[in-house]
Design an enzyme around this catalytic site. Sequence first.
Site, PDB file in Angstrom:
ATOM      1  N   ASN A 270     -13.816   0.631  -8.219  1.00 13.07           N
ATOM      2  CA  ASN A 270     -14.005  -0.341  -7.038  1.00 13.07           C
ATOM      3  C   ASN A 270     -13.761   0.595  -5.896  1.00 13.07           C
ATOM      4  O   ASN A 270     -12.770   1.200  -5.524  1.00 13.07           O
ATOM      5  CB  ASN A 270     -12.612  -1.482  -7.286  1.00 13.07           C
ATOM      6  CG  ASN A 270     -12.199  -2.014  -5.985  1.00 13.07           C
ATOM      7  OD1 ASN A 270     -12.989  -2.011  -4.902  1.00 13.07           O
ATOM      8  ND2 ASN A 270     -11.129  -2.634  -5.898  1.00 13.07           N
TER       9      ASN A 270
ATOM     10  N   LYS B  49     -13.457  -0.459  -2.737  1.00 13.24           N
ATOM     11  CA  LYS B  49     -12.590  -0.995  -1.880  1.00 13.24           C
ATOM     12  C   LYS B  49     -13.425  -1.001  -0.411  1.00 13.24           C
ATOM     13  O   LYS B  49     -14.444  -1.259  -0.478  1.00 13.24           O
ATOM     14  CB  LYS B  49     -11.022  -0.438  -1.820  1.00 13.24           C
ATOM     15  CG  LYS B  49     -10.722  -0.385  -3.175  1.00 13.24           C
ATOM     16  CD  LYS B  49      -9.032  -0.163  -2.905  1.00 13.24           C
ATOM     17  CE  LYS B  49      -8.631   0.107  -4.285  1.00 13.24           C
ATOM     18  NZ  LYS B  49      -7.118   0.362  -4.691  1.00 13.24           N
TER      19      LYS B  49
ATOM     20  N   HIS C 216      -8.690  -9.011  -7.317  1.00 12.45           N
ATOM     21  CA  HIS C 216      -7.735  -7.723  -7.227  1.00 12.45           C
ATOM     22  C   HIS C 216      -6.669  -8.034  -6.571  1.00 12.45           C
ATOM     23  O   HIS C 216      -6.518  -8.754  -5.659  1.00 12.45           O
ATOM     24  CB  HIS C 216      -8.820  -6.817  -6.523  1.00 12.45           C
ATOM     25  CG  HIS C 216      -8.337  -5.564  -6.188  1.00 12.45           C
ATOM     26  ND1 HIS C 216      -7.313  -5.033  -5.301  1.00 12.45           N
ATOM     27  CD2 HIS C 216      -8.342  -4.615  -7.098  1.00 12.45           C
ATOM     28  CE1 HIS C 216      -7.049  -3.907  -5.615  1.00 12.45           C
ATOM     29  NE2 HIS C 216      -7.807  -3.382  -6.680  1.00 12.45           N
TER      30      HIS C 216
ATOM     31  N   GLU D 247      -5.278  -6.667  -4.171  1.00 17.15           N
ATOM     32  CA  GLU D 247      -5.255  -6.893  -2.599  1.00 17.15           C
ATOM     33  C   GLU D 247      -6.016  -7.951  -2.279  1.00 17.15           C
ATOM     34  O   GLU D 247      -5.497  -8.711  -1.199  1.00 17.15           O
ATOM     35  CB  GLU D 247      -6.329  -5.575  -2.244  1.00 17.15           C
ATOM     36  CG  GLU D 247      -5.388  -4.444  -2.308  1.00 17.15           C
ATOM     37  CD  GLU D 247      -6.393  -3.004  -2.755  1.00 17.15           C
ATOM     38  OE1 GLU D 247      -7.520  -3.086  -2.150  1.00 17.15           O
ATOM     39  OE2 GLU D 247      -5.884  -2.177  -3.175  1.00 17.15           O
TER      40      GLU D 247
ATOM     41  N   GLU E 196      -3.814  -4.372 -13.620  1.00 16.17           N
ATOM     42  CA  GLU E 196      -3.670  -3.556 -12.659  1.00 16.17           C
ATOM     43  C   GLU E 196      -2.166  -3.684 -12.108  1.00 16.17           C
ATOM     44  O   GLU E 196      -2.136  -4.795 -11.155  1.00 16.17           O
ATOM     45  CB  GLU E 196      -4.616  -3.790 -11.611  1.00 16.17           C
ATOM     46  CG  GLU E 196      -6.135  -3.312 -11.929  1.00 16.17           C
ATOM     47  CD  GLU E 196      -6.936  -2.815 -10.801  1.00 16.17           C
ATOM     48  OE1 GLU E 196      -7.187  -1.729 -10.913  1.00 16.17           O
ATOM     49  OE2 GLU E 196      -7.430  -3.680  -9.987  1.00 16.17           O
TER      50      GLU E 196
ATOM     51  N   GLY F 160      -2.777   2.445  -5.789  1.00 12.41           N
ATOM     52  CA  GLY F 160      -2.965   2.881  -4.173  1.00 12.41           C
ATOM     53  C   GLY F 160      -2.310   4.100  -3.895  1.00 12.41           C
ATOM     54  O   GLY F 160      -1.317   4.560  -4.749  1.00 12.41           O
TER      55      GLY F 160
ATOM     56  N   SER G 227      -3.605   4.058 -10.359  1.00 14.29           N
ATOM     57  CA  SER G 227      -3.441   5.521 -10.136  1.00 14.29           C
ATOM     58  C   SER G 227      -3.801   6.122 -11.304  1.00 14.29           C
ATOM     59  O   SER G 227      -3.157   7.246 -11.756  1.00 14.29           O
ATOM     60  CB  SER G 227      -1.909   5.630  -9.815  1.00 14.29           C
ATOM     61  OG  SER G 227      -1.457   5.308  -8.425  1.00 14.29           O
TER      62      SER G 227
HETATM   63  P1  13P Z   1      -6.226   3.641  -7.329  1.00 14.48           P
HETATM   64  O1  13P Z   1      -6.775   4.026  -8.582  1.00 14.48           O
HETATM   65  O2  13P Z   1      -6.246   4.318  -6.284  1.00 14.48           O
HETATM   66  O3  13P Z   1      -4.550   3.412  -7.419  1.00 14.48           O
HETATM   67  O4  13P Z   1      -6.693   2.093  -7.221  1.00 14.48           O
HETATM   68  C1  13P Z   1      -6.949   1.305  -8.629  1.00 14.48           C
HETATM   69  C2  13P Z   1      -7.530   0.116  -8.148  1.00 14.48           C
HETATM   70  O5  13P Z   1      -7.114  -0.848  -7.237  1.00 14.48           O
HETATM   71  C3  13P Z   1      -8.830  -0.143  -8.749  1.00 14.48           C
HETATM   72  O6  13P Z   1      -9.270  -1.678  -8.507  1.00 14.48           O
END
Ligand code: 13P
Length: 262
Positions: free
Chosen positions: A10, A12, A98, A100, A170, A176, A216
Amino acid sequence: MKKKLYFGSNLKMYKNVAQTIEYLGRLQELTADLDRDVFTTFIIPSYTSLDRASGLIDQNLILLGAQNMCWEEQGQFTGEISPLMLRELGLKIVELGHSERRHVFGETNEMMNLKVKAALSHDFIALLCIGETGEEKDFGVSDEVLRTQLIMGFRDVSPAYIPKIWVAYEPVWAIGVNGKPASSAYAQEKHHVIRETLKEIFGEEGASIPVLYGGSVNPGNANELIVQEDIDGLFVGRSAWDAENFNALIRDAIRTWRENEA
Ligand code: 13P
């Protein structure tokens, strides 16, 4: 035994159109030789890149998806994107819920249910993201939270849609720049809870729904995550945003999984 592995990213709210196109082109080239019978890859870029990306990318090699979608086809929904608009671009996947979206923009399980049903009825793969917050984990209610997100997200979804459903686990505390990756043992434990819940919702066939881990993921933990029994794939953020790095991570993970299966 897992029949197939899934690797996706993703993007983002990163990368402009030119950067996305360059990234996708490079990733397609680097991964072109990988056997798609055992491996699926997908990238979910920004809305503004989707039109050009779908013209450029061979979706037999890399599936493309959108990061969100409205449950209505049209109407007075300023700022939203309709399933019909995404269909027009030939996308295969819609990512829903997601962390977020849920925690920065307040999206609820009820909304997820509407979006999942809309995505499936418009013939997308619905990629439902779920995960507990750090606080919920500390209270010891992670399993209850995951079960609630699944049961509400998939309410009234017919088992006939199983082939078009993917789930990403997740944990919010793992995602993040400030995230701390889940240990492979913790991730496996939660993936098992998710698998059992999917069977409860859809019957035995529910076990065939791919469940991906995200939060991560990096070159140091991808291999031990991918060999876990209930982890079907990796949903990667930061460690995937350079095509060379993502290609290396994918190849290493496939090799490790093959060695482990042998
Ligand atoms: P990170 O791998 O940067 O922690 O992000 C994971 C994520 O949100 C994938 O949708």
